[in-house]
Design a protein around this motif. Sequence first.
Motif, PDB file in Angstrom:
ATOM      1  N   GLY A 150      -0.534  10.342 -23.733  1.00 30.15           N
ATOM      2  CA  GLY A 150      -0.702   9.483 -23.042  1.00 30.15           C
ATOM      3  C   GLY A 150      -1.469   9.755 -21.524  1.00 30.15           C
ATOM      4  O   GLY A 150      -1.821  10.858 -21.555  1.00 30.15           O
ATOM      5  N   GLY A 151      -1.585   8.305 -20.638  1.00 32.14           N
ATOM      6  CA  GLY A 151      -2.522   8.629 -19.714  1.00 32.14           C
ATOM      7  C   GLY A 151      -1.955   9.736 -18.637  1.00 32.14           C
ATOM      8  O   GLY A 151      -1.902  10.183 -17.867  1.00 32.14           O
ATOM      9  N   LYS A 152      -0.394   9.259 -18.631  1.00 33.87           N
ATOM     10  CA  LYS A 152      -0.132  10.229 -17.405  1.00 33.87           C
ATOM     11  C   LYS A 152      -0.159  11.985 -17.941  1.00 33.87           C
ATOM     12  O   LYS A 152       0.157  12.703 -16.982  1.00 33.87           O
ATOM     13  N   ASN A 155      -3.212  12.924 -16.631  1.00 31.24           N
ATOM     14  CA  ASN A 155      -2.960  13.129 -15.477  1.00 31.24           C
ATOM     15  C   ASN A 155      -2.263  14.233 -14.981  1.00 31.24           C
ATOM     16  O   ASN A 155      -2.769  15.838 -14.307  1.00 31.24           O
ATOM     17  N   HIS A 188      -2.286   5.256  -9.810  1.00 35.50           N
ATOM     18  CA  HIS A 188      -1.765   4.864 -10.476  1.00 35.50           C
ATOM     19  C   HIS A 188       0.056   6.076  -9.657  1.00 35.50           C
ATOM     20  O   HIS A 188      -0.246   7.133  -9.555  1.00 35.50           O
ATOM     21  N   CYS A 190       2.295   7.217 -11.931  1.00 40.65           N
ATOM     22  CA  CYS A 190       2.325   8.983 -12.446  1.00 40.65           C
ATOM     23  C   CYS A 190       2.125   9.864 -12.240  1.00 40.65           C
ATOM     24  O   CYS A 190       1.782  10.554 -12.545  1.00 40.65           O
ATOM     25  N   GLY A 243     -10.878   3.482 -12.472  1.00 45.24           N
ATOM     26  CA  GLY A 243     -10.853   2.240 -13.101  1.00 45.24           C
ATOM     27  C   GLY A 243      -9.507   1.461 -12.669  1.00 45.24           C
ATOM     28  O   GLY A 243      -8.477   2.102 -13.238  1.00 45.24           O
ATOM     29  N   THR A 244      -8.748   1.055 -11.614  1.00 47.16           N
ATOM     30  CA  THR A 244      -7.231   0.877 -11.206  1.00 47.16           C
ATOM     31  C   THR A 244      -6.533   0.092 -12.258  1.00 47.16           C
ATOM     32  O   THR A 244      -7.574  -0.462 -13.154  1.00 47.16           O
ATOM     33  N   THR A 245      -5.784   0.323 -13.302  1.00 44.72           N
ATOM     34  CA  THR A 245      -4.927  -1.325 -13.676  1.00 44.72           C
ATOM     35  C   THR A 245      -5.172  -2.449 -13.405  1.00 44.72           C
ATOM     36  O   THR A 245      -5.887  -3.235 -14.932  1.00 44.72           O
ATOM     37  N   ASP A 278      -8.797   9.571 -12.775  1.00 46.48           N
ATOM     38  CA  ASP A 278      -7.765   8.783 -14.330  1.00 46.48           C
ATOM     39  C   ASP A 278      -9.132   7.406 -14.407  1.00 46.48           C
ATOM     40  O   ASP A 278      -9.289   6.218 -13.748  1.00 46.48           O
ATOM     41  N   VAL A 280      -8.716   5.988 -16.981  1.00 52.38           N
ATOM     42  CA  VAL A 280      -8.077   6.202 -18.678  1.00 52.38           C
ATOM     43  C   VAL A 280      -8.204   4.765 -19.435  1.00 52.38           C
ATOM     44  O   VAL A 280      -8.310   4.277 -20.745  1.00 52.38           O
ATOM     45  N   ILE A 281      -8.610   3.448 -18.146  1.00 51.69           N
ATOM     46  CA  ILE A 281      -9.206   2.097 -18.576  1.00 51.69           C
ATOM     47  C   ILE A 281     -10.731   1.871 -18.831  1.00 51.69           C
ATOM     48  O   ILE A 281     -10.861   1.444 -19.298  1.00 51.69           O
ATOM     49  N   ASP A 327      -7.856   7.061 -22.693  1.00 50.79           N
ATOM     50  CA  ASP A 327      -6.982   5.975 -23.349  1.00 50.79           C
ATOM     51  C   ASP A 327      -7.167   5.028 -24.568  1.00 50.79           C
ATOM     52  O   ASP A 327      -7.585   3.903 -24.309  1.00 50.79           O
ATOM     53  N   HIS A 329      -5.614   3.825 -25.993  1.00 49.16           N
ATOM     54  CA  HIS A 329      -4.363   3.035 -26.661  1.00 49.16           C
ATOM     55  C   HIS A 329      -4.687   1.204 -25.464  1.00 49.16           C
ATOM     56  O   HIS A 329      -3.538   0.898 -25.825  1.00 49.16           O
ATOM     57  N   LYS A 330      -5.815   1.807 -24.964  1.00 47.60           N
ATOM     58  CA  LYS A 330      -5.873   0.725 -23.825  1.00 47.60           C
ATOM     59  C   LYS A 330      -7.255  -0.151 -24.342  1.00 47.60           C
ATOM     60  O   LYS A 330      -7.049  -0.800 -25.180  1.00 47.60           O
ATOM     61  N   SER A 339      -4.740   8.674 -26.277  1.00 48.28           N
ATOM     62  CA  SER A 339      -4.717   9.600 -24.846  1.00 48.28           C
ATOM     63  C   SER A 339      -6.068  10.523 -25.380  1.00 48.28           C
ATOM     64  O   SER A 339      -5.294  11.925 -25.975  1.00 48.28           O
TER      65      SER A 339
HETATM   66  C1  LIG Z   1      -2.035   3.692 -18.102  1.00 44.92           C
HETATM   67  C2  LIG Z   1      -2.214   3.990 -17.192  1.00 44.92           C
HETATM   68  C3  LIG Z   1      -1.555   5.247 -16.878  1.00 44.92           C
HETATM   69  C4  LIG Z   1      -0.572   5.499 -17.218  1.00 44.92           C
HETATM   70  O1  LIG Z   1      -1.214   6.226 -18.679  1.00 44.92           O
HETATM   71  P1  LIG Z   1      -0.073   5.430 -20.359  1.00 44.92           P
HETATM   72  O2  LIG Z   1      -1.528   6.206 -21.091  1.00 44.92           O
HETATM   73  O3  LIG Z   1       0.798   4.809 -20.253  1.00 44.92           O
HETATM   74  O4  LIG Z   1       1.085   7.284 -20.009  1.00 44.92           O
HETATM   75  C5  LIG Z   1      -2.682   5.981 -15.897  1.00 44.92           C
HETATM   76  N1  LIG Z   1      -3.184   5.729 -15.269  1.00 44.92           N
HETATM   77  C6  LIG Z   1      -3.233   4.211 -15.038  1.00 44.92           C
HETATM   78  C7  LIG Z   1      -4.872   3.950 -14.187  1.00 44.92           C
HETATM   79  C8  LIG Z   1      -3.538   3.675 -16.299  1.00 44.92           C
HETATM   80  O5  LIG Z   1      -4.036   2.545 -16.150  1.00 44.92           O
END
Ligand SMILES: *Cc1c(COP(=O)(O)O)cnc(C)c1O
Length: 554
Positions: A150-152, A155, A188, A190, A243-245, A278, A280-281, A327, A329-330, A339
């Motif tokens: 995972g993205g978590k 990090n 995030h 996390c 890139g925040t969520t 970070d 992930v997106i 990620d 998966h995003k 991830s």
């Molecule tokens: C989704 C997200 C995470 C966590 O990623 P997971 O794959 O859900 O563990 C961390 N940082 C950002 C910016 C995210 O959007």
Amino acid sequence: MKIEDYFQDYKTNKVSPLTEMIEYLHDEVSDLINCDATRLEGRLQESYESYLFNKKIPENSRTPKEVLSDLSRNFGGAIRWHNPGSMINVNPPANLPAIAASAYSMLFNPNFAQDLSTGSLLSTELEVIKLMAELVGWDWKNAHGIFTFGGKSTNLHAVKIGLQKALKNTLDKPIKKDVFIISTEQGHPCHTEVCGWLGIGYESLIKVPVDSFGMMDIEVTEKLICENIENGKVFAGMLLNGGTTIQLTVDPINEAVDMRDRLVQKYNLDYSPHIHVDAVIGWAWLFFKDYDFCKNELNFSEKTLIKIASLTNRITQMDRVDSFGADFHKTGYCPYVSSLFMVKDRKYLYELGKRDSVELEELEYGNYSPFEYSLELSRSGTGPISAYMALHCFGKNGFRELIGNLVEVGEYLKATLKLNKEFEVVNDETEGSVTLFVIKNEEFNINYQDIKNMSKEEVEDFAKYNYYFYLYLLEKQTKHEVKVVMDYSSGFDKTPNNTKIGVFKAYHMSPYITKELMDIYINEIYQAKKEFDKIKDEYQPYLVAHKPRQFVLR
Ligand SMILES: *Cc1c(COP(=O)(O)O)cnc(C)c1O
């Protein structure tokens, strides 16, 4: 059924028992599917306790069909992410080639701990790492990476490397120094949580203030870091936003790297504090790095082009940082979990397992053993295999088309809502595809900007009005009266006296979304609002798919 019949026949190598089971399950689940609806029928009305009450391990074997039939009911209420009306979160539908390849690979149950038993399947991971290193502009021979949970976890890997760089021997010895990691208020949650998992505590994560664009304020951050260093704390690295969520905010990466280098000079540090992005997106915007924005072969509108170009300009600064997370998966449209943690200098990945770095040219079949430094021992191949399929199937242009369309349709939604006085878009400036908005009427004819100056009661009434409309939409969705499903971001903003303001969040991800479909959904919302305004004073929701999060007003 004999117990060996639950397995593939090694003598015939037939795959039909597997595909038949998938087809059987599909038939059973299809009973719950209305293709127009975002959510599958069938909900668990009962509490989990009563659901579990009679569940037992059966004494004797049962046929796959019996158990698949039982299981099929657990799909009830699931979201069909590919349905274009689904606009809930950054949860994509998984692409079919990735599902097919990862499901099929399970016949060989490859353990991505080491290459010996997986044959060449583990090379897919190395291949994705190479492609991603080149995409970001790193020397692929010196870069490395690992798929993780995972993205978590990406990090978590970054903070751990940061600690090892700053403190040296943290694998043998307990950490006795006060350390701090920098993230921002927009980072995030996390980022804080991984500090807890790593044993350095939530308090070692400092969330620095952001400017009016939501980006790290470099001047303030530099001062804060200096203060902490001068107070005897160890600067163990930064987690920048790539890139925040929701808003897709990217921190000023170049400035942050320059600041780090200044601080190394100023304090004569014997290490370079680790900088991770970070992303992930946001990583998916890297595909636009060599898109010809003048030729614009994919025919994006001007506003979309400007936003994509701007975000691309900032995310491509990642070539200067030490590591980043992506990620699949995003924004990579792959199944969970896919991830990837990427590091520019391969030695830091090996150091996580206290190993000497192995050069790429020394790696060959038989000696590639990621388990030596990975957090997991046994490791699934789903992530790497899915990412491999997505990258090779879509290609750069496929990704540009997917991501560009999200932005294009997002801009269309914003522009259309802005024509209606009863709607206010609150994130017009975002470079991401998400639209945040609030609803109004004569009674609540408030500019979102002015909320900050309103009394607590006025804000609460306004927030309630929006929240109950959200419940109203959820109810209509359950009754199949609307096709669109949006979400509600409960604590998006806060007034100066700490009243939380919720806003609507339209987070479309489906590759099927178009402006024409968006028009249909917009009209559904307009109609629903007209109805709601007539009954809002008496309205009590009774038929919603789930009890939504509490209406937060603290
Ligand atoms: C989704 C997200 C995470 C966590 O990623 P997971 O794959 O859900 O563990 C961390 N940082 C950002 C910016 C995210 O959007």
